[in-house]
Enzyme design. Sequence first.
Site, PDB file in Angstrom:
ATOM      1  CG  HIS A   1      -2.037  -0.971   1.056  1.00  0.00           C
ATOM      2  ND1 HIS A   1      -2.227  -2.023   1.900  1.00  0.00           N
ATOM      3  CD2 HIS A   1      -2.996  -1.058   0.117  1.00  0.00           C
ATOM      4  CE1 HIS A   1      -3.266  -2.719   1.495  1.00  0.00           C
ATOM      5  NE2 HIS A   1      -3.746  -2.157   0.413  1.00  0.00           N
TER       6      HIS A   1
ATOM      7  CB  CYS B   1      -8.152  -2.011 -10.282  1.00  0.00           C
ATOM      8  SG  CYS B   1      -8.703  -2.848  -8.804  1.00  0.00           S
TER       9      CYS B   1
HETATM   10  C1  PEP Z   1      -5.522  -4.900  -4.824  1.00  0.00           C
HETATM   11  O1  PEP Z   1      -5.564  -5.602  -3.814  1.00  0.00           O
HETATM   12  O2  PEP Z   1      -4.967  -5.266  -5.880  1.00  0.00           O
HETATM   13  C2  PEP Z   1      -6.149  -3.577  -4.832  1.00  0.00           C
HETATM   14  C3  PEP Z   1      -6.299  -2.908  -5.948  1.00  0.00           C
HETATM   15  O3  PEP Z   1      -6.521  -3.046  -3.654  1.00  0.00           O
HETATM   16  P1  PEP Z   1      -5.481  -2.512  -2.567  1.00  0.00           P
HETATM   17  O4  PEP Z   1      -4.123  -2.493  -3.215  1.00  0.00           O
HETATM   18  O5  PEP Z   1      -5.929  -1.169  -2.163  1.00  0.00           O
HETATM   19  O6  PEP Z   1      -5.586  -3.523  -1.496  1.00  0.00           O
HETATM   20 MG    MG Z   2      -6.832  -5.060  -2.206  1.00  0.00          MG
END
Ligand code: PEP
Ligand code: MG
Length: 552
Positions: free
Chosen positions: A198, A511
Amino acid sequence: MPEVIGELVLSGEVVCPGIGIGRVCLLEPAPVFEKGQIGPEEVLSEQQRYTSAVELARHHLREHIRAIHDDTPQHAQVIVEVHKAMFRDEAFHDAVRKRIASDLKNAEWALEEEGCVLMSQFEMMRDPFIQARVEDVRDMVTSIMKALVHPGQNTARECGRHPENVLVSAHLHPSAALLAQRSGAAGFVTTSQAISSHAAILLKGSGIPSVAGVARLMDEAHDGDRIVVDGHDGLAILRPEPWTIERYREEKRCFSIVNEVREPRGCRTADGVPVELLGNVGNPDQADLVLQKGLEGIGLFRTEFMALERNQVPTEDEQVEIYAQIIRKMEGRRVVIRTFDLGADKEVAGIYAYSGRNPAMGLRGIRRHLLREREELQQQLRAILRAATDGNVGVMIPMVTTVADVVAARKALSKAREDLLRWGLPCGENVRFGVMIETPAAALVIHRILPEVDFVSLGTNDLLQYTMAADRDNEDVVPYSDPDSEAFLWLLEFVINEASDALRAHDVTVCGEVASRKHMVPKLIKMGYLSFSVSPVMADEIRDVIASTEQG
Ligand code: PEP
Ligand code: MG
């Protein structure tokens, strides 16, 4: 301190493109913790937690000592030895455990208070040598606190706001990325390889030139050293020569982002297949970059970042304003708003974190909402509906595991709609409902989930972490977080094949960060994925990759 002369070029991997020129600001641990009152029945477990944290901190110290090179200056070795001795101070540890029992305070709080008592005792001593032990106590308290708050994690020390600061850290944690944003840093460099963490996502969103996976960084960089961050070729250049700085200044001038809104540009593969390209954002300001890059919309608005920035969940009215602002900005282009994915490493102070021993597998995303924070979910859904009277808006649910999760979330959306209508408040009529596919369980029942939703989006960061059982934020298991792993590729292909069989391939977006990695995009296209939501800073690169890939 060893002699530090001469330019040194260290290489790593680009997290966020751009050129940063400035001076090294080393980040040190300064854990943030919550003071909590406990019940008498929790005393024993809190005391045990404290004892385990001391053990863990001791273990880290032993590792640190092992890693010390022979040429470590004598005084540094002495400091470490003193530190080691402090850890053996059982009287101190007993005092903390007693305080937990007598004051019914959680371990962090008791540790902080006992640390202050000991420090003030040392401060009162006349002997300057003994007075200096205050810093050693502080160090020990910090190490144990770190082990208590987040075993194995560092948080960043505050760093003054200075446009020349390039933050240099052994770790890549959200607190450090937020600090980089808050302090307006010129760049960020880390030895950590956790590039789908993150924190890395936050850095990308901030536009701060960042490079990860730079080995030897922490041995070579010293506070105040000049540094260039080359976020094109993935380099950190320590103590650059004047002509190197000049060359990069020129490059920086050329790199400045074109500040004009481009018409949304659809992409096509080399053999002419249309591909949708959207952007991931963490706040309304980042929508500007989505527009500047000519992306077709926002495929993921990570709303929890607003909560992380403020350290609290915004109220319903505040949310309405923020969502309306972003929807307005996008002028009819698609906007997918994800409900708060709080929990795991995304914790907000003041909110009971319910972490448990395994926070990533605990109450996170929709689980936290359905099992603990129903009203927070209802408020957020209402806020999205209230803001979405115009525009092309989707609401997306993170961390679904079962079909029951999907159905429960859809019912929550219907309830939000009914409440708004009953109360006579505005309510968007055409808001689409989608979920993230980011647990293997959800991926494996995709054929059952699709009929319940308008769209899905693959969260490949978590899908990878849960498939490979490898914490996305843990640098030690980075070799397991390889998106080229056979099992992971199999699962990606399985999902799109199932969607194609159900004639729903066009309702699937990717995504997660694999959509922003140049070598992964051709593989995804060949599997049949035709919609990607990427970090806007990577849009130009990914558009080029798509244009040079043949699907057939
Ligand atoms: C993911 O898990 O790929 C995602 C897009 O959400 P995050 O990175 O915010 O957990
Ligand atoms: Mg995620």
